[in-house]
Design a protein around this motif. Structure first.
Motif, PDB file in Angstrom:
ATOM      1  N   GLN A  57      -0.533 -57.085  50.178  1.00 52.13           N
ATOM      2  CA  GLN A  57       0.100 -57.371  48.830  1.00 52.13           C
ATOM      3  C   GLN A  57      -1.021 -57.434  47.806  1.00 52.13           C
ATOM      4  OE1 GLN A  57       2.650 -60.596  49.768  1.00 52.13           O
ATOM      5  NE2 GLN A  57       4.250 -59.830  49.045  1.00 52.13           N
ATOM      6  N   GLU A  58      -2.065 -58.362  48.022  1.00 52.65           N
ATOM      7  CA  GLU A  58      -3.063 -58.525  47.051  1.00 52.65           C
ATOM      8  C   GLU A  58      -3.663 -57.310  46.787  1.00 52.65           C
ATOM      9  OE1 GLU A  58      -5.508 -61.453  48.925  1.00 52.65           O
ATOM     10  OE2 GLU A  58      -3.920 -63.131  48.628  1.00 52.65           O
ATOM     11  N   ASP A  59      -3.981 -56.520  47.633  1.00 49.56           N
ATOM     12  CA  ASP A  59      -4.768 -55.232  47.252  1.00 49.56           C
ATOM     13  C   ASP A  59      -3.781 -54.252  46.668  1.00 49.56           C
ATOM     14  OD1 ASP A  59      -7.614 -54.105  48.334  1.00 49.56           O
ATOM     15  OD2 ASP A  59      -6.111 -52.411  48.114  1.00 49.56           O
ATOM     16  N   THR A  60      -2.542 -54.135  47.126  1.00 46.80           N
ATOM     17  CA  THR A  60      -1.771 -53.341  46.313  1.00 46.80           C
ATOM     18  C   THR A  60      -1.466 -53.741  44.874  1.00 46.80           C
ATOM     19  OG1 THR A  60      -0.662 -52.762  48.525  1.00 46.80           O
ATOM     20  CG2 THR A  60       0.518 -52.197  46.253  1.00 46.80           C
ATOM     21  N   TYR A  61      -1.259 -55.015  44.670  1.00 47.84           N
ATOM     22  CA  TYR A  61      -1.076 -55.680  43.320  1.00 47.84           C
ATOM     23  C   TYR A  61      -2.308 -55.183  42.581  1.00 47.84           C
ATOM     24  CZ  TYR A  61       3.225 -58.310  43.919  1.00 47.84           C
ATOM     25  OH  TYR A  61       4.657 -59.117  43.927  1.00 47.84           O
ATOM     26  N   SER A  62      -3.370 -55.497  43.120  1.00 49.47           N
ATOM     27  CA  SER A  62      -4.530 -55.248  42.184  1.00 49.47           C
ATOM     28  C   SER A  62      -4.938 -54.096  42.074  1.00 49.47           C
ATOM     29  CB  SER A  62      -5.909 -56.012  42.916  1.00 49.47           C
ATOM     30  OG  SER A  62      -5.978 -55.222  44.005  1.00 49.47           O
ATOM     31  N   SER A  63      -4.473 -53.024  42.655  1.00 50.34           N
ATOM     32  CA  SER A  63      -4.791 -51.746  42.621  1.00 50.34           C
ATOM     33  C   SER A  63      -3.747 -51.162  41.297  1.00 50.34           C
ATOM     34  CB  SER A  63      -4.568 -50.783  43.867  1.00 50.34           C
ATOM     35  OG  SER A  63      -4.712 -49.415  43.393  1.00 50.34           O
ATOM     36  N   MET A  64      -2.382 -51.426  41.687  1.00 53.62           N
ATOM     37  CA  MET A  64      -1.603 -51.029  40.495  1.00 53.62           C
ATOM     38  C   MET A  64      -1.671 -51.776  39.261  1.00 53.62           C
ATOM     39  SD  MET A  64       1.825 -50.355  43.197  1.00 53.62           S
ATOM     40  CE  MET A  64       2.486 -49.605  42.132  1.00 53.62           C
ATOM     41  N   ARG A  65      -2.072 -52.984  39.094  1.00 51.04           N
ATOM     42  CA  ARG A  65      -2.312 -53.549  37.818  1.00 51.04           C
ATOM     43  C   ARG A  65      -3.416 -53.019  37.149  1.00 51.04           C
ATOM     44  NH1 ARG A  65      -1.232 -59.611  40.333  1.00 51.04           N
ATOM     45  NH2 ARG A  65       0.949 -59.725  40.015  1.00 51.04           N
ATOM     46  N   ALA A  66      -4.297 -52.473  37.820  1.00 51.81           N
ATOM     47  CA  ALA A  66      -5.323 -51.900  37.300  1.00 51.81           C
ATOM     48  C   ALA A  66      -5.024 -50.527  36.671  1.00 51.81           C
ATOM     49  CB  ALA A  66      -6.571 -51.488  38.369  1.00 51.81           C
ATOM     50  N   ALA A  67      -4.054 -49.970  37.295  1.00 51.70           N
ATOM     51  CA  ALA A  67      -3.564 -48.707  36.947  1.00 51.70           C
ATOM     52  C   ALA A  67      -2.643 -48.901  35.665  1.00 51.70           C
ATOM     53  CB  ALA A  67      -2.677 -47.893  37.784  1.00 51.70           C
ATOM     54  N   GLN A  68      -2.153 -50.249  35.573  1.00 51.92           N
ATOM     55  CA  GLN A  68      -1.216 -50.595  34.295  1.00 51.92           C
ATOM     56  C   GLN A  68      -2.106 -50.963  33.176  1.00 51.92           C
ATOM     57  OE1 GLN A  68       2.628 -52.798  36.979  1.00 51.92           O
ATOM     58  NE2 GLN A  68       1.137 -53.908  35.567  1.00 51.92           N
ATOM     59  N   HIS A  69      -3.242 -51.200  33.443  1.00 51.66           N
ATOM     60  CA  HIS A  69      -4.019 -51.801  32.318  1.00 51.66           C
ATOM     61  C   HIS A  69      -4.457 -50.587  31.134  1.00 51.66           C
ATOM     62  CE1 HIS A  69      -7.595 -53.831  30.352  1.00 51.66           C
ATOM     63  NE2 HIS A  69      -8.176 -52.672  30.651  1.00 51.66           N
ATOM     64  N   ALA A  70      -4.783 -49.344  31.642  1.00 54.69           N
ATOM     65  CA  ALA A  70      -5.123 -48.317  30.819  1.00 54.69           C
ATOM     66  C   ALA A  70      -3.867 -48.165  29.632  1.00 54.69           C
ATOM     67  CB  ALA A  70      -5.358 -47.117  31.618  1.00 54.69           C
ATOM     68  N   PRO A  71      -2.488 -47.663  30.295  1.00 59.66           N
ATOM     69  CA  PRO A  71      -1.630 -47.443  29.065  1.00 59.66           C
ATOM     70  C   PRO A  71      -1.145 -48.712  27.951  1.00 59.66           C
ATOM     71  CG  PRO A  71      -0.604 -47.560  31.279  1.00 59.66           C
ATOM     72  CD  PRO A  71      -2.174 -47.500  31.336  1.00 59.66           C
ATOM     73  N   THR A 125      -7.644 -47.322  38.484  1.00 56.67           N
ATOM     74  CA  THR A 125      -7.431 -46.393  39.593  1.00 56.67           C
ATOM     75  C   THR A 125      -6.653 -45.119  38.907  1.00 56.67           C
ATOM     76  OG1 THR A 125      -5.395 -47.739  40.096  1.00 56.67           O
ATOM     77  CG2 THR A 125      -7.383 -48.075  41.353  1.00 56.67           C
ATOM     78  N   CYS A 126      -6.595 -45.086  37.591  1.00 59.68           N
ATOM     79  CA  CYS A 126      -5.834 -43.943  36.986  1.00 59.68           C
ATOM     80  C   CYS A 126      -6.588 -42.518  37.195  1.00 59.68           C
ATOM     81  CB  CYS A 126      -5.775 -44.215  35.659  1.00 59.68           C
ATOM     82  SG  CYS A 126      -4.733 -45.530  35.073  1.00 59.68           S
ATOM     83  N   THR A 127      -5.580 -41.605  37.425  1.00 59.53           N
ATOM     84  CA  THR A 127      -5.986 -40.392  37.662  1.00 59.53           C
ATOM     85  C   THR A 127      -5.792 -39.290  36.298  1.00 59.53           C
ATOM     86  OG1 THR A 127      -4.142 -39.453  38.572  1.00 59.53           O
ATOM     87  CG2 THR A 127      -5.848 -39.874  40.058  1.00 59.53           C
ATOM     88  N   THR A 128      -5.084 -40.109  35.252  1.00 58.47           N
ATOM     89  CA  THR A 128      -4.832 -39.532  34.073  1.00 58.47           C
ATOM     90  C   THR A 128      -4.745 -40.671  33.123  1.00 58.47           C
ATOM     91  OG1 THR A 128      -2.203 -39.647  34.302  1.00 58.47           O
ATOM     92  CG2 THR A 128      -3.333 -37.894  35.090  1.00 58.47           C
ATOM     93  N   SER A 129      -4.955 -40.278  31.865  1.00 58.63           N
ATOM     94  CA  SER A 129      -4.721 -41.316  30.657  1.00 58.63           C
ATOM     95  C   SER A 129      -4.389 -40.600  29.513  1.00 58.63           C
ATOM     96  CB  SER A 129      -6.004 -42.083  30.501  1.00 58.63           C
ATOM     97  OG  SER A 129      -5.730 -42.841  29.325  1.00 58.63           O
ATOM     98  N   ALA A 130      -3.025 -40.612  29.227  1.00 60.55           N
ATOM     99  CA  ALA A 130      -2.473 -39.625  28.133  1.00 60.55           C
ATOM    100  C   ALA A 130      -1.333 -40.378  27.420  1.00 60.55           C
ATOM    101  CB  ALA A 130      -1.883 -38.421  28.890  1.00 60.55           C
ATOM    102  N   LEU A 131      -1.196 -39.625  26.126  1.00 60.59           N
ATOM    103  CA  LEU A 131      -0.106 -40.098  25.297  1.00 60.59           C
ATOM    104  C   LEU A 131       0.933 -38.954  25.093  1.00 60.59           C
ATOM    105  CD1 LEU A 131       1.453 -42.186  23.242  1.00 60.59           C
ATOM    106  CD2 LEU A 131      -0.008 -40.894  21.569  1.00 60.59           C
ATOM    107  N   THR A 132       2.369 -39.116  25.565  1.00 60.55           N
ATOM    108  CA  THR A 132       3.150 -38.263  24.947  1.00 60.55           C
ATOM    109  C   THR A 132       3.824 -38.808  23.816  1.00 60.55           C
ATOM    110  OG1 THR A 132       3.609 -37.903  27.406  1.00 60.55           O
ATOM    111  CG2 THR A 132       5.199 -37.284  25.795  1.00 60.55           C
ATOM    112  N   THR A 133       3.934 -37.902  22.740  1.00 62.31           N
ATOM    113  CA  THR A 133       4.415 -38.103  21.501  1.00 62.31           C
ATOM    114  C   THR A 133       5.824 -38.178  21.400  1.00 62.31           C
ATOM    115  OG1 THR A 133       4.074 -35.901  20.580  1.00 62.31           O
ATOM    116  CG2 THR A 133       2.063 -37.619  20.461  1.00 62.31           C
TER     117      THR A 133
END
Length: 409
Positions: A102-116, A149-157
């Motif tokens: 749980q902790e590792d999955t949470y941290s991995s996904m929260r890191a992905a949430q950080h960028a957007p 842990t993102c593989t993309t960082s983008a904006l859809t207008t």
């Protein structure tokens, strides 16, 4: 009858065999008959004597039965105690592993949430201007190559344009640019995120029809959500989407980060090992996103030839199959079992232990599971073997004493 009556009144008389036969059925216990060799013995004794049952056999059999019963009782007690101890130990290990998962999955996904989230915040605070593409690409590049842990960082207008950076499968970087005519192009970039060469181009591509746009409410500046799994160029992703708005609170588009499911699979394979078992990460539809055993839960090709996550019911592993039958029978699905048990350890009755829990994030619920097979079956089999061995020895000893003994009834 007259002959038998006469013999009964004269106990010393000897009645010829031709007169009374072999005395079978005689109601007189004292009658003496003529044997084949001229011996005289009571008919009932001679009848039993033919079987040659030693008197000591009964004593030996009773003693052996008592020893066998005592051995069986002690073995059963040891088996139950061992089973309970191993279940407790395995349960503690499974619970600890669940927490780590749980902790590792949470941290991995929260890191992905950080960028957007940061991307949207920069627009909202006025740091980024809506039409400043240079600043936009500088931001997407820094977020993509940062600690996440993102593989993309983008904006859809709002008008359907896709703008941003991404990581290629070979470790190189690329850039998406879509003009106002909705012609999308992908460029190979250098190590600073600047375009080098055109890779491909597609016309009339409207990103507002994709799942990462549909999953959020674009009229709500606070809307954010994870998508369901989807396949893109033979890779399976989940995307975290955040509505981006300007400093006046007016939505301008959706900031996104893609998380490659294979990254989560590699995380499980690299970090979590279960003794005599497997750790699994499942989505809400019981599809395997990650496994601690490389041969378990590998993606399969669908009808269109795309690699997609395999359903847990199709995993070819006896432990997982036993757990799947148990979960299906008692809960219907792994996600339901995870929500109802919340980390408790269950025993399937088929020498398989399972423990499940939930990783819950915005619009997304994942199931972490531990399926293990403790050493109980092997130890129980050894104890049963001891019982069988003692029984064989007792039968052999009884037969030997029976053969050697000469005293009979």
């Amino acid at each position: 009858v007259a002959t038998l009556m006469r013999a009964a009144t004269q106990r010393s008389a000897v009645v010829p065999l031709e007169e009374v036969g072999d005395c079978v059925g005689s109601a007189t216990a004292g009658v003496r008959c003529t044997a084949a060799k001229g011996e005289h013995e009571p008919c009932w004794r001679r009848r039993i004597g033919r079987t040659r049952l030693p008197l000591c056999v009964f004593v030996v059999v009773l003693t052996c039965a008592a020893v066998w019963a005592a051995t069986f009782g002690v073995t059963l007690l040891l088996t139950l105690n061992n089973r309970r101890r191993q279940l407790n130990d395995a349960g503690d290990q499974a619970h600890t592993l669940l927490q780590l998962l749980q902790e590792d999955t949470y941290s991995s996904m929260r890191a992905a949430q950080h960028a957007p989230a940061v991307f949207a915040l920069l627009y909202h605070n006025g740091v980024l201007a809506v039409n400043d593409l240079t600043a936009l690409y500088a931001t997407t590049w820094s977020l993509l190559t940062g600690e996440n842990t993102c593989t993309t960082s983008a904006l859809t207008t709002n008008d359907g344009r896709l703008l941003g950076h991404h990581t290629n499968l070979d470790g190189t970087y690329g850039m998406w640019y879509e003009d106002t005519n909705l012609t999308l192009s992908e460029w190979l970039t250098d190590d600073e995120g600047k375009p080098i060469s055109l890779v491909w181009e597609s016309r009339d591509y409207n990103s507002t029809q994709e799942s990462w746009w549909i999953v959020v409410n674009t009229s709500d500046p606070t809307s954010k959500c994870w998508t369901d799994l989807y396949t893109y160029f033979n890779m399976t992703y989940i995307t975290y989407s955040v509505v981006a708005s300007d400093s006046d609170g007016k939505p301008i588009g959706v900031a996104t980060c893609d998380l490659d499911v294979s990254h989560m699979a590699a995380m499980f394979l690299r970090q979590f090992q279960v003794e005599r078992g497997v750790a699994l990460l499942l989505d809400a539809h019981d599809r395997v996103l990650g496994s601690s055993v490389e041969s378990i839960g590998q993606p399969v090709r669908n009808d269109r030839g795309e690699l997609v996550p395999v359903d847990v019911s199709e995993v070819h592993d006896e432990r997982v199959a036993a757990a799947q039958r148990y979960v299906k029978r008692h809960y219907g699905s792994w996600s339901v079992a995870a929500n109802e048990t919340r980390g408790k350890v269950g025993w399937t009755g088929g020498h398989v232990l399972i423990a499940v829990d939930v990783v819950a994030l915005e619009c997304l619920s994942l199931t972490v599971a531990v399926v293990a097979q403790p050493h109980i079956a092997a130890i129980t089999g050894a104890l049963i073997g001891i019982i069988v061995g003692i029984t064989v020895v007792m039968v052999f000893v009884s037969a030997l004493i029976s053969w050697a003994s000469q005293s009979t009834f």
